[in-house]
Motif scaffolding. Structure first.
Motif, PDB file in Angstrom:
ATOM      1  N   ASP A  25       0.844  -1.193   0.000  1.00  0.00           N
ATOM      2  CA  ASP A  25       0.000   0.000   0.000  1.00  0.00           C
ATOM      3  C   ASP A  25       0.880   1.243   0.000  1.00  0.00           C
ATOM      4  OD1 ASP A  25      -2.462  -1.478   0.293  1.00  0.00           O
ATOM      5  OD2 ASP A  25      -1.803  -1.879   2.350  1.00  0.00           O
ATOM      6  N   GLU A  26       2.021   1.121   0.698  1.00  0.00           N
ATOM      7  CA  GLU A  26       2.964   2.235   0.740  1.00  0.00           C
ATOM      8  C   GLU A  26       4.363   1.669   0.506  1.00  0.00           C
ATOM      9  OE1 GLU A  26       2.447   5.205   3.625  1.00  0.00           O
ATOM     10  OE2 GLU A  26       0.316   4.791   3.923  1.00  0.00           O
ATOM     11  N   ALA A  27       5.249   2.514   0.058  1.00  0.00           N
ATOM     12  CA  ALA A  27       6.608   2.057  -0.204  1.00  0.00           C
ATOM     13  C   ALA A  27       7.599   3.023   0.427  1.00  0.00           C
ATOM     14  CB  ALA A  27       6.855   1.987  -1.708  1.00  0.00           C
ATOM     15  N   ILE A  28       8.608   2.465   1.059  1.00  0.00           N
ATOM     16  CA  ILE A  28       9.719   3.276   1.540  1.00  0.00           C
ATOM     17  C   ILE A  28      10.905   2.965   0.640  1.00  0.00           C
ATOM     18  CG2 ILE A  28      11.332   3.610   3.444  1.00  0.00           C
ATOM     19  CD1 ILE A  28       9.017   3.069   5.338  1.00  0.00           C
ATOM     20  N   VAL A  29      11.323   3.970  -0.113  1.00  0.00           N
ATOM     21  CA  VAL A  29      12.434   3.773  -1.038  1.00  0.00           C
ATOM     22  C   VAL A  29      13.697   4.282  -0.355  1.00  0.00           C
ATOM     23  CG1 VAL A  29      13.351   4.390  -3.285  1.00  0.00           C
ATOM     24  CG2 VAL A  29      10.910   3.972  -3.005  1.00  0.00           C
ATOM     25  N   VAL A  30      14.628   3.359  -0.124  1.00  0.00           N
ATOM     26  CA  VAL A  30      15.872   3.700   0.570  1.00  0.00           C
ATOM     27  C   VAL A  30      16.929   4.036  -0.476  1.00  0.00           C
ATOM     28  CG1 VAL A  30      17.591   2.895   2.214  1.00  0.00           C
ATOM     29  CG2 VAL A  30      15.233   2.088   2.400  1.00  0.00           C
ATOM     30  N   THR A  31      17.532   5.193  -0.319  1.00  0.00           N
ATOM     31  CA  THR A  31      18.495   5.667  -1.312  1.00  0.00           C
ATOM     32  C   THR A  31      19.724   6.233  -0.609  1.00  0.00           C
ATOM     33  OG1 THR A  31      16.635   6.279  -2.718  1.00  0.00           O
ATOM     34  CG2 THR A  31      18.752   7.194  -3.300  1.00  0.00           C
ATOM     35  N   ASN A  32      20.892   5.988  -1.178  1.00  0.00           N
ATOM     36  CA  ASN A  32      22.116   6.655  -0.730  1.00  0.00           C
ATOM     37  C   ASN A  32      22.328   7.875  -1.616  1.00  0.00           C
ATOM     38  OD1 ASN A  32      24.123   3.696   0.093  1.00  0.00           O
ATOM     39  ND2 ASN A  32      22.450   4.702   1.149  1.00  0.00           N
ATOM     40  N   PRO A  33      22.997   8.887  -1.090  1.00  0.00           N
ATOM     41  CA  PRO A  33      23.194  10.093  -1.897  1.00  0.00           C
ATOM     42  C   PRO A  33      24.287   9.927  -2.934  1.00  0.00           C
ATOM     43  CG  PRO A  33      24.022  10.418   0.320  1.00  0.00           C
ATOM     44  CD  PRO A  33      23.471   9.048   0.282  1.00  0.00           C
ATOM     45  N   GLU A  34      24.127   8.970  -3.804  1.00  0.00           N
ATOM     46  CA  GLU A  34      25.073   8.845  -4.918  1.00  0.00           C
ATOM     47  C   GLU A  34      24.322   8.410  -6.174  1.00  0.00           C
ATOM     48  OE1 GLU A  34      26.522   5.564  -5.873  1.00  0.00           O
ATOM     49  OE2 GLU A  34      25.532   4.317  -4.395  1.00  0.00           O
ATOM     50  N   VAL A  35      24.923   8.709  -7.328  1.00  0.00           N
ATOM     51  CA  VAL A  35      24.186   8.660  -8.582  1.00  0.00           C
ATOM     52  C   VAL A  35      23.585   7.283  -8.884  1.00  0.00           C
ATOM     53  CG1 VAL A  35      24.391   8.922 -11.076  1.00  0.00           C
ATOM     54  CG2 VAL A  35      25.474  10.560  -9.574  1.00  0.00           C
ATOM     55  N   SER A  36      24.370   6.215  -8.705  1.00  0.00           N
ATOM     56  CA  SER A  36      23.844   4.909  -9.121  1.00  0.00           C
ATOM     57  C   SER A  36      22.692   4.470  -8.220  1.00  0.00           C
ATOM     58  CB  SER A  36      24.961   3.862  -9.123  1.00  0.00           C
ATOM     59  OG  SER A  36      25.454   3.672  -7.816  1.00  0.00           O
ATOM     60  N   SER A  37      22.762   4.799  -6.952  1.00  0.00           N
ATOM     61  CA  SER A  37      21.674   4.425  -6.057  1.00  0.00           C
ATOM     62  C   SER A  37      20.393   5.184  -6.407  1.00  0.00           C
ATOM     63  CB  SER A  37      22.081   4.717  -4.609  1.00  0.00           C
ATOM     64  OG  SER A  37      20.983   4.538  -3.761  1.00  0.00           O
ATOM     65  N   VAL A  38      20.561   6.474  -6.726  1.00  0.00           N
ATOM     66  CA  VAL A  38      19.392   7.280  -7.090  1.00  0.00           C
ATOM     67  C   VAL A  38      18.774   6.753  -8.379  1.00  0.00           C
ATOM     68  CG1 VAL A  38      18.623   9.581  -7.740  1.00  0.00           C
ATOM     69  CG2 VAL A  38      20.258   9.310  -5.886  1.00  0.00           C
ATOM     70  N   ARG A  56      22.869   6.931   4.998  1.00  0.00           N
ATOM     71  CA  ARG A  56      24.311   7.152   4.860  1.00  0.00           C
ATOM     72  C   ARG A  56      24.625   8.578   4.419  1.00  0.00           C
ATOM     73  NH1 ARG A  56      26.956   1.690   2.508  1.00  0.00           N
ATOM     74  NH2 ARG A  56      26.499   0.479   4.355  1.00  0.00           N
ATOM     75  N   TYR A  57      23.888   9.503   4.959  1.00  0.00           N
ATOM     76  CA  TYR A  57      24.059  10.893   4.556  1.00  0.00           C
ATOM     77  C   TYR A  57      25.195  11.498   5.355  1.00  0.00           C
ATOM     78  CZ  TYR A  57      22.416  15.339   2.664  1.00  0.00           C
ATOM     79  OH  TYR A  57      22.299  16.516   1.970  1.00  0.00           O
ATOM     80  N   SER A  68      23.421  16.167  -2.733  1.00  0.00           N
ATOM     81  CA  SER A  68      22.715  16.753  -1.595  1.00  0.00           C
ATOM     82  C   SER A  68      21.288  16.217  -1.532  1.00  0.00           C
ATOM     83  CB  SER A  68      22.691  18.270  -1.721  1.00  0.00           C
ATOM     84  OG  SER A  68      21.732  18.641  -2.685  1.00  0.00           O
ATOM     85  N   LYS A  69      20.680  16.395  -0.393  1.00  0.00           N
ATOM     86  CA  LYS A  69      19.294  15.986  -0.187  1.00  0.00           C
ATOM     87  C   LYS A  69      18.401  16.563  -1.288  1.00  0.00           C
ATOM     88  CE  LYS A  69      16.278  18.487   1.769  1.00  0.00           C
ATOM     89  NZ  LYS A  69      15.649  19.503   2.535  1.00  0.00           N
ATOM     90  N   ASP A  70      18.637  17.860  -1.593  1.00  0.00           N
ATOM     91  CA  ASP A  70      17.773  18.511  -2.576  1.00  0.00           C
ATOM     92  C   ASP A  70      17.947  17.914  -3.977  1.00  0.00           C
ATOM     93  OD1 ASP A  70      16.684  20.180  -0.690  1.00  0.00           O
ATOM     94  OD2 ASP A  70      18.249  21.688  -0.927  1.00  0.00           O
ATOM     95  N   ASP A  71      19.195  17.551  -4.311  1.00  0.00           N
ATOM     96  CA  ASP A  71      19.432  16.916  -5.612  1.00  0.00           C
ATOM     97  C   ASP A  71      18.613  15.636  -5.747  1.00  0.00           C
ATOM     98  OD1 ASP A  71      21.240  18.822  -6.312  1.00  0.00           O
ATOM     99  OD2 ASP A  71      23.012  17.665  -5.726  1.00  0.00           O
ATOM    100  N   VAL A  72      18.658  14.821  -4.696  1.00  0.00           N
ATOM    101  CA  VAL A  72      17.985  13.525  -4.747  1.00  0.00           C
ATOM    102  C   VAL A  72      16.465  13.699  -4.808  1.00  0.00           C
ATOM    103  CG1 VAL A  72      17.659  11.324  -3.586  1.00  0.00           C
ATOM    104  CG2 VAL A  72      19.869  12.457  -3.470  1.00  0.00           C
ATOM    105  N   VAL A  73      15.954  14.575  -3.950  1.00  0.00           N
ATOM    106  CA  VAL A  73      14.502  14.797  -3.925  1.00  0.00           C
ATOM    107  C   VAL A  73      14.049  15.375  -5.264  1.00  0.00           C
ATOM    108  CG1 VAL A  73      12.655  16.125  -2.830  1.00  0.00           C
ATOM    109  CG2 VAL A  73      14.424  15.062  -1.426  1.00  0.00           C
ATOM    110  N   ASP A  74      14.860  16.258  -5.811  1.00  0.00           N
ATOM    111  CA  ASP A  74      14.538  16.880  -7.079  1.00  0.00           C
ATOM    112  C   ASP A  74      14.420  15.840  -8.180  1.00  0.00           C
ATOM    113  OD1 ASP A  74      14.076  19.157  -8.576  1.00  0.00           O
ATOM    114  OD2 ASP A  74      16.129  19.145  -9.360  1.00  0.00           O
ATOM    115  N   LEU A  75      15.358  14.909  -8.211  1.00  0.00           N
ATOM    116  CA  LEU A  75      15.344  13.917  -9.277  1.00  0.00           C
ATOM    117  C   LEU A  75      14.217  12.897  -9.096  1.00  0.00           C
ATOM    118  CD1 LEU A  75      17.358  12.966 -11.736  1.00  0.00           C
ATOM    119  CD2 LEU A  75      17.359  10.949 -10.295  1.00  0.00           C
TER     120      LEU A  75
END
Lengths: 271, 251
Positions: A137-150, A182-183, A195-202
């Motif tokens: 019903d809901e998803a938690i997407v875990v991401t590291n602040p690096e390009v391949s993870s995003v 891992r921020y 940065s946090k904003d980069d990831v959220v933006d993408l």
């Protein structure tokens, strides 16, 4: 109404199982009845991180294949009331899971009155990961602040939108949350991490919380205790924030800036 | 802005037409029963258009047939015939009237020439002024743009066949958007964008922010490295072809 939540990422090693363990523990600490299922059949990490590896008699695959009842396989956590673990099997592979079998387990858990059913997804985008997210019903997407993870998270979000049961049935889409793990603000400032904003933006999904990189996470995994129980650590506080935000509280994001250390602190501080 | 409650739209549907070669109701019913027995579930709930190929002498024929089709769980919705008498029977039976199929090859019209002039097989040339015809929507003319109201994510592919593509959201790295017409992205274009994919050289690509892996119009493309940095993430950018060259332009 019970809710099925998948913890997923696409990429491996970003902190899915750590997040599943701490998220479900913190939910149970808030008084909810929580079951956490390890979908990573063949690798089995969750029971280690939860510290129940010596109490596994029957596992998820046994239940799916009808060799054990759900009651026999659910491991009750000794620290937190209302927290149950369904371990993965180490001797089978992901083909041992079937859609019908998983559906039955989830429906049985719902009928048993669990408020939250947390599905700890394996890495990748293949069958195991797709089964873990199918009933969400809901998803938690875990991401590291690096390009391949995003990039991998972006991919798994696409799969959530196309291949979940909600998508196939044309119901409301799966609610997506982002957890950035891992921020390291120092490395973000130095330009070595996104940065946090980069990831959220993408990814353009709602940020549920940022977990700072922390030695305590590794220590906690090794000692078989979800990091959220180590109340002094930043990571634990971050996970508590995450659960409170998930339950509707409006809390400001923390751990986004470098810690200001005076020279005295540098000399005599913990690290 | 008020929300739309209803909207009337033309649409071309593919329907099953039941050709009737007998005007005997018992015979027709038996043939239907036999047909359906071969694949019972296939016929459940399908809409049916009736097209008599012989003169219907029995005035109750249509009503009985409609009743029988309902029993078989089919849904008769209309009738195709030029015969005014059959048309009046149809309205009693609650059927819509569809025009004759004008696209029938002329060879068939010749074979129908010896038929009874009252029969439905009369060639449908110059259609008489018949106000009772249902409107017909032909399969040509404009196709509206395909509109995607979300981000297109890594690994996703969107193809707008024979039409433009409009995306209200970002196109993330690893995503691919393709259109036979033009592409407009009201977000950040970071994946691959291919406009005019079937050769339309007048197609264009417009994006609110552009930093793509590839842009391509009618087979002429530029990769990320070919694109000047002045166009990347610098606001609205348009890509189009001029003299077989892909030209980028900040708007």
């Amino acid at each position: 109404m019970s809710k099925v939540i998948v913890v997923t990422s696409g990429k491996g090693g970003v902190g899915k199982t750590t997040t599943s363990a701490s998220f479900s523990t913190a939910l149970a600490m808030k008084g909810h009845k929580v079951a956490v299922i390890d979908f990573d059949v063949g690798l089995r990490n969750l029971d280690l991180i939860m510290g129940v590896e010596r109490r596994v008699v029957y596992d998820f695959v046994n239940v799916v294949q009808g060799e054990a009842s759900l009651k026999q396989a659910l491991i009750k956590d000794k620290r937190i009331e209302g927290l149950y673990i369904l371990a993965a099997s180490q001797t089978r592979d992901k083909d041992a899971l079937t859609l019908e079998g998983v559906e039955k387990v989830i429906n049985d858990l719902k009928a048993d009155g669990f408020d939250y059913i947390i599905c700890d997804s394996p890495a990748g985008i293949e069958k195991g990961a797709q089964l873990a997210l199918y009933f969400a019903d809901e998803a938690i997407v875990v991401t590291n602040p690096e390009v391949s993870s995003v990039r991998d998270s972006d991919r798994i979000l696409g799969i959530l939108q196309a291949k979940s049961r909600r998508a196939e049935m044309g119901e409301d889409p799966v609610v997506e949350h982002l957890v950035l793990t891992r921020y390291n603000p120092t490395r973000v400032t130095a330009g070595e991490m996104l940065s946090k904003d980069d990831v959220v933006d993408l990814l353009s999904i709602k940020l549920l919380g940022v977990v700072p990189e922390s030695q305590e996470v590794l220590n906690a995994s090794n000692s078989g205790e979800p990091v959220v129980l180590n109340h002094d650590s930043d990571a634990a506080q971050a996970y508590v924030d995450i659960v409170e935000r998930f339950l509707g509280a409006d809390k400001e994001h923390r751990f986004l800036t470098e810690e200001k250390k005076g020279w005295l602190n540098k000399l005599f501080g913990k690290k | 802005m008020s929300e739309k409650i209803i909207e009337l739209k033309g649409s071309v549907l593919s329907l099953t037409v039941l050709h009737l070669h007998s005007n005997d109701i018992a015979q027709t019913k038996a043939a239907l029963a036999q047909k359906i027995e071969q694949a019972p579930s296939f016929f459940v709930g399908i809409p049916i258009i009736l097209e008599p190929k012989v003169e219907l002498k029995d005035p109750t024929y249509l009503a009985l047939l409609v009743e029988y089709l309902h029993q078989l769980q089919m849904i008769p919705i209309g009738l195709r015939s030029q015969d005014p008498m059959v048309q009046s029977l149809a309205s009693y039976a609650g059927l819509a009237i569809f025009p004759e199929d004008h696209r029938r090859p002329t060879v068939q019209l010749d074979t129908a020439a010896n038929a009874n002039p009252m029969s439905a097989r009369t060639p449908a040339s110059p259609p008489p002024a018949e106000p009772s015809y249902a409107p017909v929507v032909l399969d040509d003319g404009l196709k509206s743009a395909l509109v995607i109201e979300r981000a297109v994510r890594s690994g996703q592919q969107i193809y707008a066949k024979d039409r433009d593509l409009v995306i209200f959201g970002s196109v993330n790295p690893g995503a691919e958007i393709i259109a036979d017409g033009s592409i407009t992205v009201f977000g950040k274009l970071q994946g691959k964008a291919i406009a005019g994919s079937s050769g339309a050289t007048d197609a264009s690509i417009v994006a609110k922010q552009l930093d793509p892996e590839l842009v391509c119009i009618a087979g002429i493309y530029q990769l990320a490295d070919d694109i000047g940095s002045e166009f990347k993430n610098s606001g609205l950018v348009q890509a189009k072809l001029a003299k077989e060259q892909l030209i980028l332009q900040c708007l």
